[in-house]
Design a protein around this motif. Sequence first.
Motif, PDB file in Angstrom:
ATOM      1  N   GLN A 197      25.155 -47.564   5.843  1.00 42.20           N
ATOM      2  CA  GLN A 197      24.591 -47.171   7.135  1.00 42.20           C
ATOM      3  C   GLN A 197      25.691 -46.758   8.125  1.00 42.20           C
ATOM      4  O   GLN A 197      25.552 -45.769   8.849  1.00 42.20           O
ATOM      5  N   VAL A 198      26.779 -47.535   8.149  1.00 40.42           N
ATOM      6  CA  VAL A 198      27.892 -47.202   9.043  1.00 40.42           C
ATOM      7  C   VAL A 198      28.470 -45.835   8.667  1.00 40.42           C
ATOM      8  O   VAL A 198      28.759 -45.010   9.546  1.00 40.42           O
ATOM      9  N   ALA A 199      28.641 -45.586   7.362  1.00 35.62           N
ATOM     10  CA  ALA A 199      29.177 -44.304   6.902  1.00 35.62           C
ATOM     11  C   ALA A 199      28.278 -43.149   7.344  1.00 35.62           C
ATOM     12  O   ALA A 199      28.762 -42.107   7.802  1.00 35.62           O
ATOM     13  N   LEU A 202      28.631 -42.593  11.164  1.00 35.92           N
ATOM     14  CA  LEU A 202      29.911 -41.978  11.513  1.00 35.92           C
ATOM     15  C   LEU A 202      29.953 -40.510  11.074  1.00 35.92           C
ATOM     16  O   LEU A 202      30.493 -39.653  11.788  1.00 35.92           O
ATOM     17  N   ARG A 203      29.363 -40.236   9.909  1.00 33.96           N
ATOM     18  CA  ARG A 203      29.337 -38.860   9.416  1.00 33.96           C
ATOM     19  C   ARG A 203      28.530 -37.957  10.362  1.00 33.96           C
ATOM     20  O   ARG A 203      28.844 -36.776  10.524  1.00 33.96           O
ATOM     21  N   ALA A 204      27.509 -38.532  10.974  1.00 27.02           N
ATOM     22  CA  ALA A 204      26.638 -37.755  11.861  1.00 27.02           C
ATOM     23  C   ALA A 204      27.331 -37.359  13.164  1.00 27.02           C
ATOM     24  O   ALA A 204      26.898 -36.419  13.833  1.00 27.02           O
ATOM     25  N   ILE A 205      28.382 -38.062  13.537  1.00 25.12           N
ATOM     26  CA  ILE A 205      29.029 -37.782  14.823  1.00 25.12           C
ATOM     27  C   ILE A 205      30.437 -37.204  14.668  1.00 25.12           C
ATOM     28  O   ILE A 205      31.150 -37.045  15.653  1.00 25.12           O
ATOM     29  N   THR A 206      30.847 -36.918  13.449  1.00 28.31           N
ATOM     30  CA  THR A 206      32.162 -36.294  13.246  1.00 28.31           C
ATOM     31  C   THR A 206      32.003 -34.799  13.041  1.00 28.31           C
ATOM     32  O   THR A 206      30.949 -34.321  12.617  1.00 28.31           O
TER      33      THR A 206
END
Length: 216
Positions: A197-199, A202-206
């Motif tokens: 979930q964290v990955a 983070l992928r969604a905001i990079t």
Amino acid sequence: LLAEHAARQNEARFRSLVQHSSDVIIVTRADGTVRFVSPSATRVFGYDPSEMLRHTVSELLHPDDRERAATFFRTAAQSPGVCGPVEWRFRQTDGSWLNAEILATNLLHDPSVKGVVLNTRDVSERRRLEEQLTHQAFHDPLTGLANRALFRDRVSHALALAQRRGTPVTVLFLDLDDFKEVNDSLGHAAGDQVLVQVAQRLRAITRGGDLLARLG
């Protein structure tokens, strides 16, 4: 009579080998125009062999491969013997692309052939396996993020580029507080779900040019 009979037998034997070969045999003129295609083209490419005649091989290739193919044909037409192997992407009837490995034999001066013979083999499955193994070597299997090896490689390149251009490089290191307590109280499966979930978040905001990696 015996010599003629032996010649007919040899011709029939080679015709049978070509017709039943798993590879596609293509005979072209020096400019790449197709003169002959073996029946296996239907199974490999999805084309009726007659549809490929009088077209150039380049017309069937991915646009990014056409210039390399033109150079290859010029070399093959001027060089006796075998050229290659090279790998090109052929367009199939459904619009997808097939990776093929090609060996070219210059038989332009052979009166029975008068062309460049392309021995064409489907290597799509091998290419997919290579890409899969490369991905596994440089990505974390749980989250799909880059692993430590890819992170080190990208940072090294970024630092070298930054030194030449005089631009800064930013590395942000994140730790998950109390992550051990999640594993201890809810189990490693729950901990894995937290990491996934964290990955994803983070992928969604990079940005596309950023590298997101899992080091631990």
